[in-house]
Enzyme design. Structure first.
Site, PDB file in Angstrom:
ATOM      1  CB  THR A 124      13.364  14.883 -41.958  1.00 11.52           C
ATOM      2  OG1 THR A 124      12.862  16.203 -42.063  1.00 11.52           O
ATOM      3  CG2 THR A 124      12.703  14.063 -43.062  1.00 11.52           C
ATOM      4  CG  ASP A 125      11.073  18.907 -39.256  1.00 12.29           C
ATOM      5  OD1 ASP A 125      11.577  18.646 -40.368  1.00 12.29           O
ATOM      6  OD2 ASP A 125      11.161  20.035 -38.718  1.00 12.29           O
ATOM      7  CD  GLU A 126      11.922  19.030 -44.847  1.00 13.94           C
ATOM      8  OE1 GLU A 126      11.449  18.950 -45.984  1.00 13.94           O
ATOM      9  OE2 GLU A 126      12.985  19.617 -44.585  1.00 13.94           O
ATOM     10  CE1 TYR A 150      15.229  14.449 -47.480  1.00 17.36           C
ATOM     11  CE2 TYR A 150      13.808  16.158 -46.565  1.00 17.36           C
ATOM     12  CZ  TYR A 150      14.829  15.242 -46.415  1.00 17.36           C
ATOM     13  OH  TYR A 150      15.454  15.111 -45.191  1.00 17.36           O
ATOM     14  CE  LYS A 154      15.172  10.930 -44.361  1.00 19.35           C
ATOM     15  NZ  LYS A 154      16.495  10.279 -44.206  1.00 19.35           N
TER      16      LYS A 154
HETATM   17  P1  NAD Z   1      23.774  15.763 -46.822  1.00 15.34           P
HETATM   18  O1  NAD Z   1      23.074  15.917 -48.119  1.00 15.34           O
HETATM   19  O2  NAD Z   1      24.662  16.856 -46.337  1.00 15.34           O
HETATM   20  O3  NAD Z   1      24.666  14.423 -46.851  1.00 15.34           O
HETATM   21  C1  NAD Z   1      24.191  13.235 -47.386  1.00 15.34           C
HETATM   22  C2  NAD Z   1      25.355  12.255 -47.485  1.00 15.34           C
HETATM   23  O4  NAD Z   1      24.850  11.010 -48.002  1.00 15.34           O
HETATM   24  C3  NAD Z   1      26.470  12.707 -48.433  1.00 15.34           C
HETATM   25  O5  NAD Z   1      27.719  12.488 -47.850  1.00 15.34           O
HETATM   26  C4  NAD Z   1      26.272  11.834 -49.668  1.00 15.34           C
HETATM   27  O6  NAD Z   1      27.471  11.570 -50.363  1.00 15.34           O
HETATM   28  C5  NAD Z   1      25.701  10.570 -49.032  1.00 15.34           C
HETATM   29  N1  NAD Z   1      24.907   9.790 -49.986  1.00 15.34           N
HETATM   30  C6  NAD Z   1      23.932  10.252 -50.828  1.00 15.34           C
HETATM   31  N2  NAD Z   1      23.451   9.246 -51.572  1.00 15.34           N
HETATM   32  C7  NAD Z   1      24.120   8.120 -51.205  1.00 15.34           C
HETATM   33  C8  NAD Z   1      24.057   6.770 -51.607  1.00 15.34           C
HETATM   34  N3  NAD Z   1      23.206   6.360 -52.556  1.00 15.34           N
HETATM   35  N4  NAD Z   1      24.862   5.880 -50.990  1.00 15.34           N
HETATM   36  C9  NAD Z   1      25.724   6.278 -50.020  1.00 15.34           C
HETATM   37  N5  NAD Z   1      25.852   7.549 -49.628  1.00 15.34           N
HETATM   38  C10 NAD Z   1      25.053   8.464 -50.209  1.00 15.34           C
HETATM   39  O7  NAD Z   1      22.638  15.442 -45.762  1.00 15.34           O
HETATM   40  P2  NAD Z   1      22.499  15.878 -44.227  1.00 15.34           P
HETATM   41  O8  NAD Z   1      21.901  17.218 -44.174  1.00 15.34           O
HETATM   42  O9  NAD Z   1      23.768  15.594 -43.531  1.00 15.34           O
HETATM   43  O10 NAD Z   1      21.388  14.844 -43.750  1.00 15.34           O
HETATM   44  C11 NAD Z   1      21.724  13.577 -43.259  1.00 15.34           C
HETATM   45  C12 NAD Z   1      20.458  12.836 -42.869  1.00 15.34           C
HETATM   46  O11 NAD Z   1      19.742  13.578 -41.895  1.00 15.34           O
HETATM   47  C13 NAD Z   1      19.494  12.620 -44.029  1.00 15.34           C
HETATM   48  O12 NAD Z   1      18.947  11.334 -43.917  1.00 15.34           O
HETATM   49  C14 NAD Z   1      18.427  13.698 -43.840  1.00 15.34           C
HETATM   50  O13 NAD Z   1      17.194  13.266 -44.366  1.00 15.34           O
HETATM   51  C15 NAD Z   1      18.415  13.797 -42.321  1.00 15.34           C
HETATM   52  N6  NAD Z   1      18.004  15.101 -41.778  1.00 15.34           N
HETATM   53  C16 NAD Z   1      18.656  16.245 -42.163  1.00 15.34           C
HETATM   54  C17 NAD Z   1      18.287  17.467 -41.596  1.00 15.34           C
HETATM   55  C18 NAD Z   1      19.010  18.749 -41.956  1.00 15.34           C
HETATM   56  O14 NAD Z   1      18.603  19.826 -41.514  1.00 15.34           O
HETATM   57  N7  NAD Z   1      20.083  18.713 -42.721  1.00 15.34           N
HETATM   58  C19 NAD Z   1      17.248  17.516 -40.661  1.00 15.34           C
HETATM   59  C20 NAD Z   1      16.600  16.333 -40.306  1.00 15.34           C
HETATM   60  C21 NAD Z   1      16.998  15.131 -40.862  1.00 15.34           C
HETATM   61  P1  TYD Z   2      16.266  24.555 -46.649  1.00 22.36           P
HETATM   62  O1  TYD Z   2      17.571  24.953 -46.030  1.00 22.36           O
HETATM   63  O2  TYD Z   2      16.246  24.117 -48.077  1.00 22.36           O
HETATM   64  O3  TYD Z   2      15.611  23.464 -45.688  1.00 22.36           O
HETATM   65  P2  TYD Z   2      14.121  22.800 -45.726  1.00 22.36           P
HETATM   66  O4  TYD Z   2      13.468  23.068 -47.021  1.00 22.36           O
HETATM   67  O5  TYD Z   2      14.454  21.371 -45.561  1.00 22.36           O
HETATM   68  O6  TYD Z   2      13.396  23.391 -44.556  1.00 22.36           O
HETATM   69  O7  TYD Z   2      15.274  25.787 -46.523  1.00 22.36           O
HETATM   70  C1  TYD Z   2      14.950  26.360 -45.268  1.00 22.36           C
HETATM   71  C2  TYD Z   2      13.822  27.352 -45.514  1.00 22.36           C
HETATM   72  O8  TYD Z   2      14.351  28.438 -46.299  1.00 22.36           O
HETATM   73  C3  TYD Z   2      12.684  26.778 -46.320  1.00 22.36           C
HETATM   74  O9  TYD Z   2      11.457  27.348 -45.848  1.00 22.36           O
HETATM   75  C4  TYD Z   2      12.949  27.248 -47.741  1.00 22.36           C
HETATM   76  C5  TYD Z   2      13.647  28.580 -47.528  1.00 22.36           C
HETATM   77  N1  TYD Z   2      14.649  28.937 -48.569  1.00 22.36           N
HETATM   78  C6  TYD Z   2      14.603  30.197 -49.181  1.00 22.36           C
HETATM   79  O10 TYD Z   2      13.737  31.031 -48.866  1.00 22.36           O
HETATM   80  N2  TYD Z   2      15.554  30.498 -50.105  1.00 22.36           N
HETATM   81  C7  TYD Z   2      16.533  29.598 -50.479  1.00 22.36           C
HETATM   82  O11 TYD Z   2      17.360  29.924 -51.380  1.00 22.36           O
HETATM   83  C8  TYD Z   2      16.580  28.326 -49.845  1.00 22.36           C
HETATM   84  C9  TYD Z   2      17.621  27.310 -50.209  1.00 22.36           C
HETATM   85  C10 TYD Z   2      15.608  28.045 -48.894  1.00 22.36           C
END
Ligand code: NAD
Ligand code: TYD
Length: 336
Positions: A124-126, A150, A154
């Site tokens: 992630t960019d984070e 988090y 990562k």
């Molecule tokens: P999500 O939380 O929607 O899904 C996570 C999945 O992992 C779920 O299906 C959960 O059951 C499974 N999981 C959790 N713990 C587990 C374990 N111990 N063993 C096996 N499975 C397990 O997450 P997402 O948003 O789909 O993100 C997926 C990946 O992409 C993550 O690695 C996250 O860091 C990365 N990512 C997400 C975003 C975003 O905007 N959502 C952006 C950049 C990177």
């Molecule tokens: P989020 O979807 O949790 O993603 P991330 O923290 O990974 O960027 O949040 C997106 C942005 O929105 C983040 O700056 C936090 C803000 N946010 C709120 O202002 N209110 C909320 O209830 C949530 C969940 C997020």
């Protein structure tokens, strides 16, 4: 047939990725390995469960024996499984370390054991931390400066992937993507939470002054980037992925409310997230130049499409929101 183990396939990005691979890559068999935590829902995959190109194994990424068994015969590993929500990591970091750090070490050990030819770490960019308003966007050379449990977990996982690639000469690449939006995202994240609340005329919690900036990418674009990197990524490299789409949170919230036909009076400013990253922005020149990937969707087109999906998918939203969500919501938003 190439066998690909995809962890976290029942989550948001994972379920979109499973479907895209099945639709466009008939030479790939996907083994979806997922623990089915609160964030993992097989209902998101009900339309592919009988597909002969697809199998599901329930298991924890930190359980070496089960991982090793599921990985047998796999050509590639796409490692997405993670605890993914910043706010939950602030409430309790424990599961983040176990899944994101130990889980990645176990996945790497199993991949090494099986001599898997491609290991793709979805990061992630984070991990880069936060930008000031005039800072240039993150490049792959930026230092890791995570600010939440988090993002720290990562970043730790990324460093393990780097170390395994160097130490054991195994194939491994790291992808770092910005905020995704699209179908099947669990309604704890901003966009689906907002849609869910607004449709019930419930307050929309905006953290702090709402002036934080995120770079938004449609999930299908992220999935295509992951597939491109699996096919063409160079071992040891890191690839930034992003949407070239920086938006201030409050503006995004207003855009969504307008799309939903709901009043801005639902916006409620609440206490800020501790150590809330002010701005993320990704420089995606490397992946564009070297692998030919770029985002195809614009926010103006894909955001309304996403809103429509949630409005049409009330049943999905209802089925993923268990009693645990109510407890979490109370803990997270109760006293703010
Ligand atoms: P999500 O939380 O929607 O899904 C996570 C999945 O992992 C779920 O299906 C959960 O059951 C499974 N999981 C959790 N713990 C587990 C374990 N111990 N063993 C096996 N499975 C397990 O997450 P997402 O948003 O789909 O993100 C997926 C990946 O992409 C993550 O690695 C996250 O860091 C990365 N990512 C997400 C975003 C975003 O905007 N959502 C952006 C950049 C990177
Ligand atoms: P989020 O979807 O949790 O993603 P991330 O923290 O990974 O960027 O949040 C997106 C942005 O929105 C983040 O700056 C936090 C803000 N946010 C709120 O202002 N209110 C909320 O209830 C949530 C969940 C997020």
């Amino acid at each position: 047939m190439r066998r690909v183990m995809l962890t976290g396939g029942a989550g948001f990005i994972g379920s979109n990725l499973v479907k895209l691979i099945l639709k466009e890559h008939p030479d790939i068999h996907v083994v979806n390995y997922d623990l089915l935590t609160y964030a993992g829902n097989l209902v998101s995959l009900s339309d592919v469960e009988d597909n002969p190109q697809y199998s599901f194994v329930r298991g924890d990424v930190s359980d070496l024996q089960t991982v090793k068994k599921a990985m047998e015969g796999c050509w590639a590993v796409l490692h997405l499984a993670a605890e993914s929500h910043v706010d939950r990591s602030i409430l309790d970091a424990g599961p983040f370390l176990n899944t994101n750090v130990i889980g990645t070490q176990v996945m790497l050990d199993a991949a090494r054991f099986h001599k898997v030819e491609r290991f793709v770490q979805i990061s992630t960019d984070e991990v880069y931390g936060s930008l000031k308003p005039d800072d240039p966007a993150f490049t792959e050379q930026n230092r890791l400066k995570p600010n939440s449990p988090y993002s720290a977990s990562k970043a730790a996982a990324d460093l393990l992937v780097r170390a395994y690639e160097k130490t054991y000469g195994m194939h491994a690449v790291i992808t770092r993507c910005s905020n995704n939006y699209g179908p099947y995202q669990f309604p704890e994240k901003l966009i689906p939470l907002l849609i869910n609340n607004a449709m019930k005329d419930k307050p929309i919690p905006v953290y702090g002054d709402g002036q934080q900036v995120r770079d938004w990418l449609y999930v299908e674009d992220h999935c295509r980037a992951i597939i491109t990197i699996m096919e063409k990524g160079v071992s040891g490299e890191i690839y930034n992925i992003g949407g070239n789409c920086e938006v201030v949170n409050l503006e995004l919230v207003k855009m969504l409310l307008a799309e939903l036909g709901k009043p801005e009076s639902l916006i409620t400013f609440v206490k800020d997230r501790p150590a809330h990253d002010r701005r993320y922005a990704m420089n995606i020149d490397k992946i564009t130049r070297e692998l030919g990937w770029k985002p195809e969707h614009t926010l103006s087109h894909a955001l309304p499409k996403t809103v429509k999906w949630y409005l049409d998918s009330e049943e999905w939203v209802g089925s993923v929101l268990s009693g645990e969500y109510k407890e979490y919501y109370k803990k997270q938003y109760g006293d703010r």
